[in-house]
Motif scaffolding. Structure first.
Motif, PDB file in Angstrom:
ATOM      1  N   THR A  29       0.828  -1.208   0.000  1.00  0.00           N
ATOM      2  CA  THR A  29       0.000   0.000   0.000  1.00  0.00           C
ATOM      3  C   THR A  29       0.863   1.258   0.000  1.00  0.00           C
ATOM      4  O   THR A  29       1.911   1.306   0.636  1.00  0.00           O
ATOM      5  CB  THR A  29      -0.919  -0.013   1.236  1.00  0.00           C
ATOM      6  N   ASP A  31      -0.962   4.716   0.093  1.00  0.00           N
ATOM      7  CA  ASP A  31      -1.724   5.739   0.825  1.00  0.00           C
ATOM      8  C   ASP A  31      -2.912   5.103   1.519  1.00  0.00           C
ATOM      9  O   ASP A  31      -3.747   4.463   0.869  1.00  0.00           O
ATOM     10  CB  ASP A  31      -2.234   6.819  -0.125  1.00  0.00           C
ATOM     11  N   VAL A  32      -3.001   5.324   2.839  1.00  0.00           N
ATOM     12  CA  VAL A  32      -4.114   4.822   3.642  1.00  0.00           C
ATOM     13  C   VAL A  32      -4.932   5.997   4.153  1.00  0.00           C
ATOM     14  O   VAL A  32      -4.382   6.939   4.732  1.00  0.00           O
ATOM     15  CB  VAL A  32      -3.619   4.003   4.852  1.00  0.00           C
ATOM     16  N   LEU A  33      -6.228   5.943   3.962  1.00  0.00           N
ATOM     17  CA  LEU A  33      -7.147   6.877   4.602  1.00  0.00           C
ATOM     18  C   LEU A  33      -7.755   6.176   5.814  1.00  0.00           C
ATOM     19  O   LEU A  33      -8.383   5.124   5.667  1.00  0.00           O
ATOM     20  CB  LEU A  33      -8.257   7.300   3.641  1.00  0.00           C
ATOM     21  N   TRP A  55       0.011   7.688   5.953  1.00  0.00           N
ATOM     22  CA  TRP A  55      -1.204   7.488   6.746  1.00  0.00           C
ATOM     23  C   TRP A  55      -1.945   8.824   6.864  1.00  0.00           C
ATOM     24  O   TRP A  55      -1.448   9.771   7.464  1.00  0.00           O
ATOM     25  CB  TRP A  55      -0.853   6.955   8.133  1.00  0.00           C
ATOM     26  N   HIS A  56      -3.153   8.888   6.279  1.00  0.00           N
ATOM     27  CA  HIS A  56      -3.976  10.092   6.302  1.00  0.00           C
ATOM     28  C   HIS A  56      -5.051   9.947   7.380  1.00  0.00           C
ATOM     29  O   HIS A  56      -5.936   9.089   7.260  1.00  0.00           O
ATOM     30  CB  HIS A  56      -4.653  10.301   4.947  1.00  0.00           C
ATOM     31  N   ILE A  99     -10.290  13.751  -0.055  1.00  0.00           N
ATOM     32  CA  ILE A  99      -9.152  13.010  -0.583  1.00  0.00           C
ATOM     33  C   ILE A  99      -9.690  11.998  -1.577  1.00  0.00           C
ATOM     34  O   ILE A  99     -10.858  11.586  -1.494  1.00  0.00           O
ATOM     35  CB  ILE A  99      -8.371  12.301   0.556  1.00  0.00           C
ATOM     36  N   VAL A 102      -6.879   6.941  -2.990  1.00  0.00           N
ATOM     37  CA  VAL A 102      -6.104   6.153  -2.026  1.00  0.00           C
ATOM     38  C   VAL A 102      -6.217   4.680  -2.386  1.00  0.00           C
ATOM     39  O   VAL A 102      -7.212   4.233  -2.966  1.00  0.00           O
ATOM     40  CB  VAL A 102      -6.579   6.394  -0.579  1.00  0.00           C
ATOM     41  N   ASP A 103      -5.186   3.912  -2.040  1.00  0.00           N
ATOM     42  CA  ASP A 103      -5.234   2.487  -2.359  1.00  0.00           C
ATOM     43  C   ASP A 103      -5.525   1.618  -1.134  1.00  0.00           C
ATOM     44  O   ASP A 103      -5.490   0.390  -1.232  1.00  0.00           O
ATOM     45  CB  ASP A 103      -3.965   2.018  -3.075  1.00  0.00           C
TER      46      ASP A 103
END
Length: 204
Positions: A29, A31-33, A55-56, A99, A102-103
């Motif tokens: 991964t 980008d994590v939301l 990490w968002h 946003i 994200v993946d």
């Protein structure tokens, strides 16, 4: 705690078991939301231990001060940490989300404190922002076939309904239906301590 940061005992107890799962599920991964970062404790624990991703954090505005306090303290202790982001203002009922692309998405102990229409809106929003091939990891207690998995979960559900009639432990089958409607397929159902699970869906 001796400082003014918000604090959650469950976050402290479950952070290591969750991290063990996320190391595997989010190994590819970028980008994590995090939907509903709450106190911010999970974010500051996971981000430095998953340095390959960003990490968002996100939540309603009233929780931002606490999340920022945890992030600021984490950055003082680990100034080299570059992959943890300040909280986005995210209300699952509103569009557009702040946003996109994200993946991965992570959410802990959120769907049982939302109303069911809010849960539906959350999955609609996930459909808008999650990239193809992306994953969703959802942590919490769930029912299967309309049945509780433990007496403690039944008691917890009763407490939730007393706190708010629109909240409650959700049925796995209902969540899986919402996931399938946005092109996601269940890929894992991890057993966790204290009668919790992590459900994992992947967008094909």
């Amino acid at each position: 705690m001796s400082d003014s940061r918000p604090y959650s005992d469950p976050c402290e107890r479950n952070k290591e078991p969750i991290l063990k799962v996320l190391r595997e599920e989010f190994r590819a991964t970028a980008d994590v939301l995090e939907i509903g970062s709450g106190t911010g404790q999970h974010a500051v624990h996971f981000a430095p231990r998953l340095p390959h991703l960003v990490w968002h954090t996100s939540d309603l505005e009233e929780n931002h001060a606490g999340i920022r306090a945890w992030i600021e303290e984490a950055l003082r202790a680990q100034p080299e940490m570059k992959n943890l982001r300040s909280p986005l203002l995210l209300d699952v009922r509103e569009r557009p989300w702040p946003i996109a692309g994200v993946d991965a998405i992570f959410s802990s102990n959120a769907v049982h404190i939302m109303s069911w229409p809010e849960v539906e809106k959350m999955f609609d929003g996930i459909g808008d922002v999650l990239a193809e091939g992306g994953k969703v990891c959802l942590y919490g207690p769930f029912n299967y076939g309309g049945r509780y998995t433990s007496e403690s979960n039944a008691s917890f559900d009763e407490w939730l309904h007393e706190r708010s009639p629109v909240s409650g432990i959700r049925n796995f089958e209902d969540l899986d239906r919402l996931a399938s409607q946005i092109g996601m397929k269940l890929t894992a159902d991890h057993e966790m301590p204290a009668n919790n699970r992590i459900l994992v869906w992947k967008r094909s």
